[in-house]
Design a protein around this motif. Structure first.
Motif, PDB file in Angstrom:
ATOM      1  N   ARG A  86       0.952  -1.270   0.059  1.00 30.79           N
ATOM      2  CA  ARG A  86       0.118  -0.088  -0.056  1.00 30.79           C
ATOM      3  C   ARG A  86       0.868   1.284  -0.009  1.00 30.79           C
ATOM      4  N   GLY A  87       0.468   2.372  -0.314  1.00 34.60           N
ATOM      5  CA  GLY A  87       1.182   3.675  -0.101  1.00 34.60           C
ATOM      6  C   GLY A  87       0.183   4.799  -0.107  1.00 34.60           C
ATOM      7  N   LEU A  88       1.131   5.897  -0.451  1.00 33.52           N
ATOM      8  CA  LEU A  88       0.257   7.288  -0.388  1.00 33.52           C
ATOM      9  C   LEU A  88       1.170   8.174  -1.375  1.00 33.52           C
ATOM     10  N   GLY A  89       0.288   9.122  -2.134  1.00 32.57           N
ATOM     11  CA  GLY A  89       0.868   9.972  -3.055  1.00 32.57           C
ATOM     12  C   GLY A  89       0.615  11.416  -2.498  1.00 32.57           C
ATOM     13  N   PHE A  90       1.736  12.313  -2.409  1.00 29.73           N
ATOM     14  CA  PHE A  90       1.754  13.622  -2.125  1.00 29.73           C
ATOM     15  C   PHE A  90       1.881  14.491  -3.287  1.00 29.73           C
ATOM     16  N   VAL A  91       1.416  15.821  -3.312  1.00 25.98           N
ATOM     17  CA  VAL A  91       1.838  16.795  -4.240  1.00 25.98           C
ATOM     18  C   VAL A  91       2.765  17.651  -3.215  1.00 25.98           C
ATOM     19  N   ALA A  92       3.766  18.132  -3.613  1.00 24.97           N
ATOM     20  CA  ALA A  92       4.783  18.940  -2.996  1.00 24.97           C
ATOM     21  C   ALA A  92       4.858  20.448  -3.843  1.00 24.97           C
ATOM     22  N   THR A  93       4.644  21.476  -3.112  1.00 27.00           N
ATOM     23  CA  THR A  93       4.855  22.717  -3.842  1.00 27.00           C
ATOM     24  C   THR A  93       5.734  23.565  -2.937  1.00 27.00           C
ATOM     25  N   GLY A  94       5.900  24.994  -3.392  1.00 31.45           N
ATOM     26  CA  GLY A  94       6.749  25.897  -2.986  1.00 31.45           C
ATOM     27  C   GLY A  94       7.951  25.257  -2.579  1.00 31.45           C
ATOM     28  N   LEU A  95       8.614  25.013  -3.998  1.00 35.25           N
ATOM     29  CA  LEU A  95       9.879  23.964  -3.931  1.00 35.25           C
ATOM     30  C   LEU A  95      11.182  24.896  -3.719  1.00 35.25           C
ATOM     31  N   THR A  96      12.226  24.557  -3.000  1.00 36.61           N
ATOM     32  CA  THR A  96      13.536  25.402  -3.323  1.00 36.61           C
ATOM     33  C   THR A  96      14.522  24.242  -3.294  1.00 36.61           C
ATOM     34  N   GLU A  97      15.772  24.687  -3.979  1.00 36.63           N
ATOM     35  CA  GLU A  97      16.542  23.554  -4.408  1.00 36.63           C
ATOM     36  C   GLU A  97      17.651  23.321  -3.272  1.00 36.63           C
ATOM     37  N   GLY A  98      18.392  22.369  -3.263  1.00 34.82           N
ATOM     38  CA  GLY A  98      19.337  22.123  -2.218  1.00 34.82           C
ATOM     39  C   GLY A  98      20.236  20.806  -2.746  1.00 34.82           C
ATOM     40  N   GLU A  99      20.871  20.098  -1.807  1.00 30.16           N
ATOM     41  CA  GLU A  99      21.819  18.906  -2.323  1.00 30.16           C
ATOM     42  C   GLU A  99      21.272  17.780  -1.973  1.00 30.16           C
ATOM     43  N   ALA A 100      21.223  17.043  -3.371  1.00 24.44           N
ATOM     44  CA  ALA A 100      20.766  15.742  -3.428  1.00 24.44           C
ATOM     45  C   ALA A 100      21.655  14.689  -2.463  1.00 24.44           C
ATOM     46  N   ALA A 101      21.150  13.637  -2.018  1.00 20.23           N
ATOM     47  CA  ALA A 101      21.823  12.420  -1.029  1.00 20.23           C
ATOM     48  C   ALA A 101      21.252  11.186  -1.709  1.00 20.23           C
ATOM     49  N   PRO A 102      21.378  10.822  -2.678  1.00 16.82           N
ATOM     50  CA  PRO A 102      20.978   9.475  -3.246  1.00 16.82           C
ATOM     51  C   PRO A 102      21.202   8.198  -2.275  1.00 16.82           C
ATOM     52  N   ASP A 103      20.655   7.224  -2.268  1.00 19.54           N
ATOM     53  CA  ASP A 103      21.122   5.997  -1.586  1.00 19.54           C
ATOM     54  C   ASP A 103      22.380   5.407  -2.302  1.00 19.54           C
ATOM     55  N   GLU A 104      23.370   4.800  -1.527  1.00 19.18           N
ATOM     56  CA  GLU A 104      24.664   4.090  -2.233  1.00 19.18           C
ATOM     57  C   GLU A 104      24.350   3.413  -3.413  1.00 19.18           C
ATOM     58  N   THR A 105      23.278   2.873  -3.651  1.00 16.82           N
ATOM     59  CA  THR A 105      23.158   1.944  -4.880  1.00 16.82           C
ATOM     60  C   THR A 105      22.721   2.602  -5.926  1.00 16.82           C
ATOM     61  N   GLU A 106      22.162   3.979  -5.942  1.00 16.79           N
ATOM     62  CA  GLU A 106      21.354   4.706  -6.658  1.00 16.79           C
ATOM     63  C   GLU A 106      22.312   5.800  -7.621  1.00 16.79           C
ATOM     64  N   VAL A 107      21.988   5.596  -8.927  1.00 12.52           N
ATOM     65  CA  VAL A 107      22.901   6.828  -9.897  1.00 12.52           C
ATOM     66  C   VAL A 107      21.442   7.341 -10.521  1.00 12.52           C
ATOM     67  N   LEU A 108      21.231   8.363 -10.078  1.00 12.13           N
ATOM     68  CA  LEU A 108      19.997   9.021 -10.397  1.00 12.13           C
ATOM     69  C   LEU A 108      20.196  10.248 -11.442  1.00 12.13           C
ATOM     70  N   GLN A 109      19.189  10.301 -12.412  1.00 12.46           N
ATOM     71  CA  GLN A 109      19.405  11.473 -13.367  1.00 12.46           C
ATOM     72  C   GLN A 109      18.103  12.415 -12.990  1.00 12.46           C
ATOM     73  N   VAL A 110      18.064  13.498 -12.757  1.00  8.53           N
ATOM     74  CA  VAL A 110      17.073  14.517 -12.271  1.00  8.53           C
ATOM     75  C   VAL A 110      16.722  15.575 -13.628  1.00  8.53           C
ATOM     76  N   ALA A 111      15.527  15.577 -13.976  1.00  4.85           N
ATOM     77  CA  ALA A 111      15.301  16.480 -15.008  1.00  4.85           C
ATOM     78  C   ALA A 111      13.696  17.111 -14.695  1.00  4.85           C
ATOM     79  N   ARG A 112      13.745  18.662 -15.157  1.00  8.57           N
ATOM     80  CA  ARG A 112      12.568  19.101 -14.751  1.00  8.57           C
ATOM     81  C   ARG A 112      12.045  19.718 -15.873  1.00  8.57           C
ATOM     82  N   VAL A 113      10.678  19.145 -16.268  1.00  8.07           N
ATOM     83  CA  VAL A 113      10.107  19.071 -17.645  1.00  8.07           C
ATOM     84  C   VAL A 113       8.542  19.608 -17.400  1.00  8.07           C
ATOM     85  N   PRO A 114       8.071  20.178 -18.255  1.00 12.27           N
ATOM     86  CA  PRO A 114       6.810  20.553 -18.416  1.00 12.27           C
ATOM     87  C   PRO A 114       5.691  19.710 -18.071  1.00 12.27           C
TER      88      PRO A 114
END
Length: 207
Positions: A130-158
């Motif tokens: 089971r799970g929950l979904g959230f909408v997050a607004t009022g965003l500010t940027e900071g430093e990401a800290a992915p898990d040690e097994t993750e290689v993540l690509q981040v994109a901001r799209v319309p």
């Protein structure tokens, strides 16, 4: 006048577990095998995957109508997927705290406003996830800290571009598809601010 049946009410007999045994377990899941009785009364063997975390999905909505997506390799299907920030929170943890952590770790984003907008079951024929979904607004940027097994690509799209990819089947992650559709419904129904809704619904490529 004949009263119409309530289509939202359960019908028939439920499944019954007569016995169960754990056949596999690790820190994230438990697999149980059940000797069960089906709603028809017939005996059935049923395997269920139980999850030890609550699934959490976050749709980061920026004021300009863009969303932040995360690209990564996923192991089970050996594919590369674009999805919204997602993860799992321990069952005893506040889900909002878990969602905030996942957003920050995967993208570096911190949100001023949070809304829980969706409850879901995933693959409920074989799992109890089971799970929950959230909408997050009022965003500010900071430093990401992915898990040690993750290689993540981040994109901001319309938003409309991401929504189009989802309805065309190019974004296939179920939580991402569900949350994009939920946000589209919110924008259409006035559940978000007019400025944000207008920015989200603006056709991709239009100023």
């Amino acid at each position: 006048m004949t009263q119409k049946p309530d289509w939202t009410a359960p019908a028939g007999e439920p499944w019954v577990s007569r016995s169960e045994q754990v056949v596999y377990e690790n820190p994230w899941i438990t697999v149980r095998e059940h000797q069960a009785t089906a709603p028809t009364g017939r005996p059935a063997l049923y395997g269920v995957v139980s999850f030890k975390n609550l699934a959490l999905a976050v749709l980061p909505l920026h004021e300009d109508g863009t969303v932040t997506l995360v690209g990564q390799h996923r192991f089970p299907l050996r594919d590369y997927v674009w999805e919204i920030p997602e993860g799992g929170g321990p069952m005893g943890e506040d889900p909002l705290a878990g969602a905030q952590r996942e957003l920050r770790e995967e993208t570096g984003l911190v949100a001023a406003e949070w809304r829980q907008v969706l409850r879901f079951q995933l693959s409920n024929s074989i799992t109890d996830e089971r799970g929950l979904g959230f909408v997050a607004t009022g965003l500010t940027e900071g430093e990401a800290a992915p898990d040690e097994t993750e290689v993540l690509q981040v994109a901001r799209v319309p938003f409309r571009e991401a929504l189009g990819l989802a309805v065309r089947g190019e974004i296939t992650d179920a939580l991402t598809v569900a949350m994009l559709l939920r946000a589209y419904h919110m924008a259409q129904e006035g559940e978000l601010s007019a400025a944000l809704s207008n920015a989200m619904l603006r056709p991709a490529g239009h100023p």
